[in-house]
Enzyme design. Structure first.
Site, PDB file in Angstrom:
ATOM      1  N   TRP A   1     -54.556 -16.345  13.390  1.00  0.00           N
ATOM      2  CA  TRP A   1     -53.403 -15.518  13.798  1.00  0.00           C
ATOM      3  C   TRP A   1     -53.643 -14.847  15.142  1.00  0.00           C
ATOM      4  O   TRP A   1     -54.752 -14.378  15.421  1.00  0.00           O
ATOM      5  CB  TRP A   1     -53.184 -14.439  12.734  1.00  0.00           C
ATOM      6  CG  TRP A   1     -52.379 -13.256  13.191  1.00  0.00           C
ATOM      7  CD1 TRP A   1     -52.808 -12.212  13.967  1.00  0.00           C
ATOM      8  CD2 TRP A   1     -51.002 -12.989  12.912  1.00  0.00           C
ATOM      9  NE1 TRP A   1     -51.788 -11.311  14.170  1.00  0.00           N
ATOM     10  CE2 TRP A   1     -50.660 -11.763  13.535  1.00  0.00           C
ATOM     11  CE3 TRP A   1     -50.011 -13.665  12.180  1.00  0.00           C
ATOM     12  CZ2 TRP A   1     -49.395 -11.193  13.450  1.00  0.00           C
ATOM     13  CZ3 TRP A   1     -48.750 -13.096  12.100  1.00  0.00           C
ATOM     14  CH2 TRP A   1     -48.446 -11.880  12.718  1.00  0.00           C
ATOM     15  N   MET A   2     -52.569 -14.693  15.931  1.00  0.00           N
ATOM     16  CA  MET A   2     -52.628 -13.940  17.184  1.00  0.00           C
ATOM     17  C   MET A   2     -51.415 -13.027  17.290  1.00  0.00           C
ATOM     18  O   MET A   2     -50.302 -13.454  16.989  1.00  0.00           O
ATOM     19  CB  MET A   2     -52.589 -14.945  18.337  1.00  0.00           C
ATOM     20  CG  MET A   2     -52.463 -14.372  19.717  1.00  0.00           C
ATOM     21  SD  MET A   2     -52.674 -15.694  20.953  1.00  0.00           S
ATOM     22  CE  MET A   2     -50.984 -16.162  21.160  1.00  0.00           C
TER      23      MET A   2
ATOM     24  N   ASP B   1     -50.541  -9.217  19.875  1.00  0.00           N
ATOM     25  CA  ASP B   1     -50.463  -8.737  21.264  1.00  0.00           C
ATOM     26  C   ASP B   1     -51.506  -9.317  22.236  1.00  0.00           C
ATOM     27  O   ASP B   1     -52.684  -9.416  21.892  1.00  0.00           O
ATOM     28  CB  ASP B   1     -50.708  -7.220  21.329  1.00  0.00           C
ATOM     29  CG  ASP B   1     -49.952  -6.454  20.289  1.00  0.00           C
ATOM     30  OD1 ASP B   1     -49.154  -7.033  19.550  1.00  0.00           O
ATOM     31  OD2 ASP B   1     -50.187  -5.222  20.217  1.00  0.00           O
TER      32      ASP B   1
ATOM     33  N   PHE C   1     -57.792  -2.673  17.525  1.00  0.00           N
ATOM     34  CA  PHE C   1     -56.391  -2.827  17.915  1.00  0.00           C
ATOM     35  C   PHE C   1     -56.282  -3.000  19.435  1.00  0.00           C
ATOM     36  O   PHE C   1     -57.274  -3.035  20.144  1.00  0.00           O
ATOM     37  CB  PHE C   1     -55.578  -1.622  17.424  1.00  0.00           C
ATOM     38  CG  PHE C   1     -55.115  -1.735  15.989  1.00  0.00           C
ATOM     39  CD1 PHE C   1     -55.707  -2.622  15.101  1.00  0.00           C
ATOM     40  CD2 PHE C   1     -54.072  -0.940  15.520  1.00  0.00           C
ATOM     41  CE1 PHE C   1     -55.260  -2.743  13.775  1.00  0.00           C
ATOM     42  CE2 PHE C   1     -53.620  -1.036  14.207  1.00  0.00           C
ATOM     43  CZ  PHE C   1     -54.210  -1.929  13.334  1.00  0.00           C
TER      44      PHE C   1
END
Ligand code: FRU
Length: 499
Positions: free
Chosen positions: A35-36, A38, A97
């Site tokens: 998953w990717m 930002d 994040f």
């Protein structure tokens, strides 16, 4: 190096082997594995562009945020590097994040990111602080003084559970950064900090705040000067639509105005959506060595992350094409980076074609292409009502761009792209013909369309997972329309070999 990062690097190396090249877009970045979301740490360092990204190597779903890493000489052909960070410290064990990167005075690269940790072990009570890692463009070490900005450093009344996505830039005195936050009622605030060395940070001001008009929390801020103005980009959550603006709920807003160095506040004069399509969020920019402000975004919408075309797809998430930003008539405009032009081949050109029903043009088809259209009414004829172009088309599927003259509205509609779900499939934006003409530049990759309208005045972006066999293009008008078309293939085998 910590075990968790070593494990991620070993795992992603194996998992990426299961993704054949032809299952990925040709020139839009996808995660190495899994998953990717930002884009992070978008920067030019040691002669190459670096792009990091929010990354879960283990699954095609959001979880356990790592930083993936890729490098490129031209912003289009990316090479994967091993994951740069894993959530492996007490202050970030619930996720590394979003954040950004800058070169330090000693030549190392600094990553400034949000570390998320649980309060008392509860997942829904997380604390967000800003942390740093330094590295050489390949390996990065988190520093023992982390976190470098805590919520204790902030003025009263801010929410320690929503304090994230630092964007750093260089100044004459050192560095500044903006961080997204909100107050206890959930309204976004953008905080400004300064630092002499990139490690010790001081709170300066609340740069900008949400008066309740633009959603709630403001994520992923970016702040820069452009063509004599200052521009603040934010990605608000939960916006309400206003006219033709802000239809996506979670979308990106550009505020154009002036920064007052005395009060350290940004005074916005105008705001607009950055993209009017379906899939665009959390963009970030860099200043290229030749002085261009280049933006890249996550080509996705948080509300449609279930839409990936196939349950068997082994990657999720794409980046947009990098785009050059500029101001024209007080608006933030975008054009595809000029590097793309080197990858165009086999031009097919038609001039002044009459479109008065459905028209197919020999040589105009394909799935990875750059096509420019100029559309104008036939002189002396009544004004047409509707012009449309269908692409990624076969008997079963198509995606459509349609322009209605009496409303001046352009619509993108992917309803017939193969989706079996009740997601939003269309978006509209208002466009202003110039001398009666509209100009569209449509860039297709295997799983996306990006439409640049009237030389970059507005952009509409959508992911499209139509069967790859759908390659057709057709035009339609319900009156008499004249059209010029130039189509290039992008990244065809031919250009690859000669470069
Ligand atoms: C935006 C965002 C950021 C956060 C990241 C987590 O899409 O919610 O605010 O840092 O994603 O993956």
């Amino acid at each position: 190096m910590n075990q968790k990062l070593l494990f991620a690097r070993a795992y992603e190396g194996v998992a990426a082997q299961q993704i054949p090249d032809e299952a990925r877009p040709l020139f839009h970045l996808t995660p190495y594995a899994g998953w990717m979301n930002d884009p992070n740490g978008f920067s030019f360092y040691q002669g190459r562009y670096h792009l990091f990204y929010q990354y879960n190597p283990y699954d095609t779903k959001w979880d356990d945020m790592h930083w993936g890493h890729a490098v490129s000489a031209d912003l289009l052909q990316w090479d994967y590097l091993p994951a740069a960070m894993a959530p492996d410290e007490p202050y970030d064990d619930k996720g590394c994040f979003s954040g950004s990167a800058q070169e330090l005075a000693d030549g190392r690269q600094l990553l400034l990111y949000t570390g998320v940790r649980a309060e008392g072990g509860e997942r829904d009570k997380e604390i967000q602080t800003q942390c740093v890692a330094v590295g050489d463009g390949l390996d990065y070490a988190k520093l023992p003084q982390n976190p470098v900005i805590s919520w204790e450093d902030l003025p009263e009344g801010l929410d320690k559970h929503n304090f994230r996505d630092p964007k750093i830039w260089k100044t004459a005195e050192g560095y500044r950064c903006v961080v997204g936050s909100c107050d206890e009622s959930g309204l976004g605030k953008i905080l400004l900090f300064r630092s002499a060395d990139g490690f010790a940070w001081t709170f300066e001001s609340i740069l900008a705040e949400n008066d309740g008009r633009l959603g709630l929390m403001w994520e992923c801020p970016d702040f820069f000067s452009l063509d004599g103005k200052d521009v603040l980009l934010v990605s608000p959550q939960d916006m309400l639509p206003e006219g033709f603006e802000y239809h996506n709920g979670n979308g990106t807003v550009a505020m154009i105005g002036t920064f007052d160095e005395q009060t350290r506040r940004f005074l916005p004069e105008a705001d607009q959506a950055v993209d009017y399509g379906i899939d665009f969020y959390a963009p970030t920019t860099l200043l290229s060595p030749d002085g261009r402000r280049i933006m890249i975004g996550w080509m996705q919408n948080w509300d449609t992350t279930q839409l990936s075309g196939s349950k068997d797809r082994k990657w999720f998430g794409q980046m947009t094409l990098p785009r050059e930003l500029f101001l024209r008539d007080g608006r933030l405009c975008q054009r595809p980076i000029r590097e793309l032009e080197a990858f165009r081949s086999r031009p097919v050109i038609y001039e002044n074609v009459l479109v008065d029903s459905v028209v197919h043009l020999p040589g105009i088809q394909g799935r990875t292409l750059d096509m420019e259209l100029t559309v104008r009414p036939e002189p002396g004829e009544p004004l047409y009502h509707k012009f449309s172009v269908r692409f990624m088309e076969n008997e079963q599927f198509h995606t459509k761009l349609s322009y209605r003259t009496h409303e001046s509205v352009l619509r993108i509609d992917r309803k017939f792209s193969g989706s079996r779900r009740a997601y939003i499939h269309q978006r509209r934006c208002q466009i202003a013909p110039r001398n009666g003409e509209i100009k569209l530049r449509l860039i297709l990759d295997r799983f996306s369309a990006e439409v640049f309208i009237n030389d970059g005045e507005k952009v509409m972006t959508a992911t499209i997972f139509t069967d790859l066999a759908a390659q057709g293009i057709s035009f339609f008008a319900d009156g008499k329309v004249r059209m010029d078309v130039t189509k290039y293939d992008l990244f065809s085998e031919e250009t690859h070999e000669t470069l």
